[in-house]
Scaffold this motif. Sequence first.
Motif, PDB file in Angstrom:
ATOM      1  N   TRP A   1      43.681  78.986  78.672  1.00 17.67           N
ATOM      2  CA  TRP A   1      44.289  80.130  78.005  1.00 17.67           C
ATOM      3  C   TRP A   1      44.770  79.726  76.613  1.00 17.67           C
ATOM      4  CZ3 TRP A   1      49.432  81.088  76.489  1.00 17.67           C
ATOM      5  CH2 TRP A   1      49.672  82.399  76.086  1.00 17.67           C
ATOM      6  N   GLY A   2      44.337  80.467  75.608  1.00 18.17           N
ATOM      7  CA  GLY A   2      44.730  80.197  74.232  1.00 18.17           C
ATOM      8  C   GLY A   2      43.844  79.207  73.522  1.00 18.17           C
ATOM      9  N   GLY A   3      43.060  78.391  74.262  1.00 20.28           N
ATOM     10  CA  GLY A   3      42.173  77.426  73.645  1.00 20.28           C
ATOM     11  C   GLY A   3      42.883  76.150  73.237  1.00 20.28           C
ATOM     12  N   VAL A   4      42.143  75.030  73.209  1.00 22.27           N
ATOM     13  CA  VAL A   4      42.667  73.715  72.833  1.00 22.27           C
ATOM     14  C   VAL A   4      42.175  73.382  71.441  1.00 22.27           C
ATOM     15  CG1 VAL A   4      42.623  71.253  73.362  1.00 22.27           C
ATOM     16  CG2 VAL A   4      42.786  72.926  75.215  1.00 22.27           C
TER      17      VAL A   4
ATOM     18  N   GLU B   1      36.544  74.742  66.276  1.00 27.72           N
ATOM     19  CA  GLU B   1      36.902  76.001  66.916  1.00 27.72           C
ATOM     20  C   GLU B   1      37.591  75.654  68.231  1.00 27.72           C
ATOM     21  OE1 GLU B   1      33.689  78.651  67.420  1.00 27.72           O
ATOM     22  OE2 GLU B   1      33.214  78.768  65.279  1.00 27.72           O
ATOM     23  N   PRO B   2      38.750  76.223  68.510  1.00 30.92           N
ATOM     24  CA  PRO B   2      39.472  75.871  69.736  1.00 30.92           C
ATOM     25  C   PRO B   2      38.584  75.956  70.967  1.00 30.92           C
ATOM     26  CG  PRO B   2      40.819  77.284  68.355  1.00 30.92           C
ATOM     27  CD  PRO B   2      39.461  77.246  67.706  1.00 30.92           C
ATOM     28  N   ALA B   3      38.646  74.900  71.786  1.00 33.04           N
ATOM     29  CA  ALA B   3      37.850  74.857  73.007  1.00 33.04           C
ATOM     30  C   ALA B   3      38.435  75.834  74.013  1.00 33.04           C
ATOM     31  CB  ALA B   3      37.839  73.442  73.580  1.00 33.04           C
ATOM     32  N   ALA B   4      37.634  76.813  74.394  1.00 32.93           N
ATOM     33  CA  ALA B   4      38.126  77.853  75.291  1.00 32.93           C
ATOM     34  C   ALA B   4      37.920  77.505  76.758  1.00 32.93           C
ATOM     35  CB  ALA B   4      37.444  79.183  74.978  1.00 32.93           C
ATOM     36  N   ARG B   5      37.100  76.490  77.046  1.00 30.37           N
ATOM     37  CA  ARG B   5      36.813  76.121  78.430  1.00 30.37           C
ATOM     38  C   ARG B   5      37.296  74.702  78.693  1.00 30.37           C
ATOM     39  NH1 ARG B   5      33.310  79.215  81.233  1.00 30.37           N
ATOM     40  NH2 ARG B   5      32.650  77.419  82.480  1.00 30.37           N
ATOM     41  N   SER B   6      37.796  74.490  79.895  1.00 35.01           N
ATOM     42  CA  SER B   6      38.355  73.182  80.227  1.00 35.01           C
ATOM     43  C   SER B   6      37.291  72.096  80.267  1.00 35.01           C
ATOM     44  CB  SER B   6      39.079  73.253  81.575  1.00 35.01           C
ATOM     45  OG  SER B   6      38.190  73.637  82.609  1.00 35.01           O
ATOM     46  N   ASP B   7      36.044  72.449  80.661  1.00 31.22           N
ATOM     47  CA  ASP B   7      35.021  71.419  80.738  1.00 31.22           C
ATOM     48  C   ASP B   7      34.672  70.860  79.365  1.00 31.22           C
ATOM     49  OD1 ASP B   7      33.824  73.700  79.861  1.00 31.22           O
ATOM     50  OD2 ASP B   7      32.292  73.804  81.423  1.00 31.22           O
TER      51      ASP B   7
ATOM     52  N   ASP C   1      47.991  78.119  70.162  1.00 32.02           N
ATOM     53  CA  ASP C   1      49.232  78.815  69.838  1.00 32.02           C
ATOM     54  C   ASP C   1      50.343  77.873  69.361  1.00 32.02           C
ATOM     55  OD1 ASP C   1      49.818  77.525  72.151  1.00 32.02           O
ATOM     56  OD2 ASP C   1      50.318  79.303  73.322  1.00 32.02           O
ATOM     57  N   GLY C   2      50.013  76.574  69.214  1.00 32.91           N
ATOM     58  CA  GLY C   2      50.984  75.615  68.706  1.00 32.91           C
ATOM     59  C   GLY C   2      51.744  74.846  69.759  1.00 32.91           C
ATOM     60  N   THR C   3      51.660  75.233  71.023  1.00 29.17           N
ATOM     61  CA  THR C   3      52.342  74.498  72.087  1.00 29.17           C
ATOM     62  C   THR C   3      51.600  73.192  72.376  1.00 29.17           C
ATOM     63  OG1 THR C   3      51.106  75.675  73.802  1.00 29.17           O
ATOM     64  CG2 THR C   3      53.229  76.598  73.138  1.00 29.17           C
ATOM     65  N   ILE C   4      52.353  72.211  72.846  1.00 27.92           N
ATOM     66  CA  ILE C   4      51.799  70.885  73.118  1.00 27.92           C
ATOM     67  C   ILE C   4      52.162  70.483  74.543  1.00 27.92           C
ATOM     68  CG2 ILE C   4      51.885  68.434  72.501  1.00 27.92           C
ATOM     69  CD1 ILE C   4      52.419  69.239  69.650  1.00 27.92           C
ATOM     70  N   SER C   5      51.176  69.995  75.272  1.00 26.24           N
ATOM     71  CA  SER C   5      51.387  69.452  76.614  1.00 26.24           C
ATOM     72  C   SER C   5      51.189  67.946  76.542  1.00 26.24           C
ATOM     73  CB  SER C   5      50.391  70.065  77.610  1.00 26.24           C
ATOM     74  OG  SER C   5      50.447  69.405  78.856  1.00 26.24           O
ATOM     75  N   GLU C   6      52.235  67.182  76.904  1.00 26.13           N
ATOM     76  CA  GLU C   6      52.161  65.721  76.855  1.00 26.13           C
ATOM     77  C   GLU C   6      52.529  65.147  78.215  1.00 26.13           C
ATOM     78  OE1 GLU C   6      53.939  61.886  74.352  1.00 26.13           O
ATOM     79  OE2 GLU C   6      54.732  63.903  74.039  1.00 26.13           O
ATOM     80  N   ARG C   7      51.705  64.219  78.690  1.00 31.00           N
ATOM     81  CA  ARG C   7      51.954  63.531  79.947  1.00 31.00           C
ATOM     82  C   ARG C   7      51.690  62.043  79.756  1.00 31.00           C
ATOM     83  NH1 ARG C   7      53.907  67.571  80.881  1.00 31.00           N
ATOM     84  NH2 ARG C   7      53.491  69.104  82.524  1.00 31.00           N
ATOM     85  N   LEU C   8      52.438  61.241  80.516  1.00 28.43           N
ATOM     86  CA  LEU C   8      52.206  59.807  80.575  1.00 28.43           C
ATOM     87  C   LEU C   8      51.586  59.485  81.934  1.00 28.43           C
ATOM     88  CD1 LEU C   8      55.596  58.521  79.114  1.00 28.43           C
ATOM     89  CD2 LEU C   8      53.404  58.626  77.933  1.00 28.43           C
ATOM     90  N   TRP C   9      50.474  58.768  81.914  1.00 27.74           N
ATOM     91  CA  TRP C   9      49.772  58.422  83.139  1.00 27.74           C
ATOM     92  C   TRP C   9      49.783  56.909  83.289  1.00 27.74           C
ATOM     93  CZ3 TRP C   9      48.323  62.497  86.107  1.00 27.74           C
ATOM     94  CH2 TRP C   9      48.224  63.736  85.469  1.00 27.74           C
ATOM     95  N   ARG C  10      50.401  56.414  84.348  1.00 30.26           N
ATOM     96  CA  ARG C  10      50.512  54.971  84.567  1.00 30.26           C
ATOM     97  C   ARG C  10      49.398  54.487  85.480  1.00 30.26           C
ATOM     98  NH1 ARG C  10      53.958  50.731  84.126  1.00 30.26           N
ATOM     99  NH2 ARG C  10      55.438  52.015  82.990  1.00 30.26           N
TER     100      ARG C  10
END
Length: 513
Positions: A321-324, A239-245, A280-289
Amino acid sequence: MSRVLVVWCPDWPLTAVGIEAAVPGAVLERQRIAACTAAARAAGVRRGQRQRDAQRHCPELVLTDRDPDAEGRLFETVAAAVAALTPRVEVLRPGVCAIPARGPARFYGGEEALRMLVQDAVVEAGHDCGVGVADGLFTAELAARAHSTCGVIVPVAGSAEFLAPFPLAVLDRPELADLLLRLGIRSLGEFAALPAPDVLARFGAEGVLAHRLSHGREPRPVAPRAAPHDLSAQQVFDEPAARSDQVVFAAKALADRLHDGLAQEGLTCVRLAVEVEFQDGTISERLWRHDGLLSSLAVAERVRWQLSGRQPAPGAQSAVWGGVSALVLTPDQVVPDTGSQQALWGPGSRGDRGALPEQVARAADRIQAILGHRSVTRPVIVGGRGPGEQVLRVPVGDLPLTERGDGPWPGRLPEPAPAVVPALPVPAAVLDGSGDPVMVSARCAVTAAPAYLDLPRGPRLAVTSWTGPWPCTERWWDPGQARRRARFQLTTPDGAYLVAIEAGRWSVEAVYD
């Protein structure tokens, strides 16, 4: 070498806590200045100063504690603005991010057009920035800083010429920079002119890395070792995680699994890709060095920063927002793990009981219970003029001493420090050419040039060169504790010695390697 664009936001730790550049302000980290505004710098405040020294230069200085979490969360707005123009934004640290420049420059009509476009996007997001383009991250970041909030483009293969006038301080290796300054090397260009084999022989691996940077090369090859197989770790939420923690907790568990897989292959990750897929299908991608191992908590912290860019639902500050629906951690660049030696008393090597690893603390308690409180001690830098006075052994568990190693200490022994310091000065004799003892008058006049050094249970050593005397009078206001002595440095075929004469008696305080 690949072209890199770097976005640098000046004084980011101050921006994160809401201090404007026109206000003389600074943020503190361990009671030292971590960053300061332009107005504070104009008053004489500098990074690394102690709090009281900074306030002496600028009495109206506004001070607040550094907030790394706020820095990371706020910088997500900058990373998102850059990501809207080109994907795969690499966050070097809060306040600095980078993108590969070659592809986007072709798409937007050249490097200058790309640089202006990125700068405008960040300014529209509400933050000043400098944008630089060059061959490699190190040169590109200095190019971004070159003209305050403007930045420059360094021509292809022009990194060495661009870097030549910069001071050694930009290497961010204070000990190496200080040593090079004492050797008469004052700029990156002068350092780059040294032969690489000589740099390796004199300064070791750290010096070689700095030497590569001074030439405009990357500290390691551009194409790191590829992982032998897929080492990514992912979590799919039923079930999509609705909370960031919830997502942050899952990120910590994934990071543990990722580190275990890398350890089995003998690898470590220098650049981590974090991909968050929303319901909702959007993807957030980051590179962390990170040029070393990011701990599980550090990975979880960066995931939280990345989620902060997602607009929460009204009234639910910790909601996503929208859940992960899925979280994926991928080691984007890996290198062979050469290992690292942790300090016995914790990462900071300061000896504070709170920094002790739990196992070391329990072992110290057991030994002290059997052998006594002073049976387990730790070295603490306490200042002083002589080499044997600058370190004090304190029982483990005692309250940390207030360090006073920064001085001022008039008459302190100059660098470099001797290699061997006996627990107590060794009695000796310094003789002239006739075999008579060398003495020093009240006006610091030497009765004769030192010719021989006699050590207990050793042969008489001929003095080939010497320097001194360096007089030192301490506690002259207290007749009971007052002392007056003079130091010499003597060179013999057997080595170099630091000797001192006090009340007509000579002793060896230290030996140079």
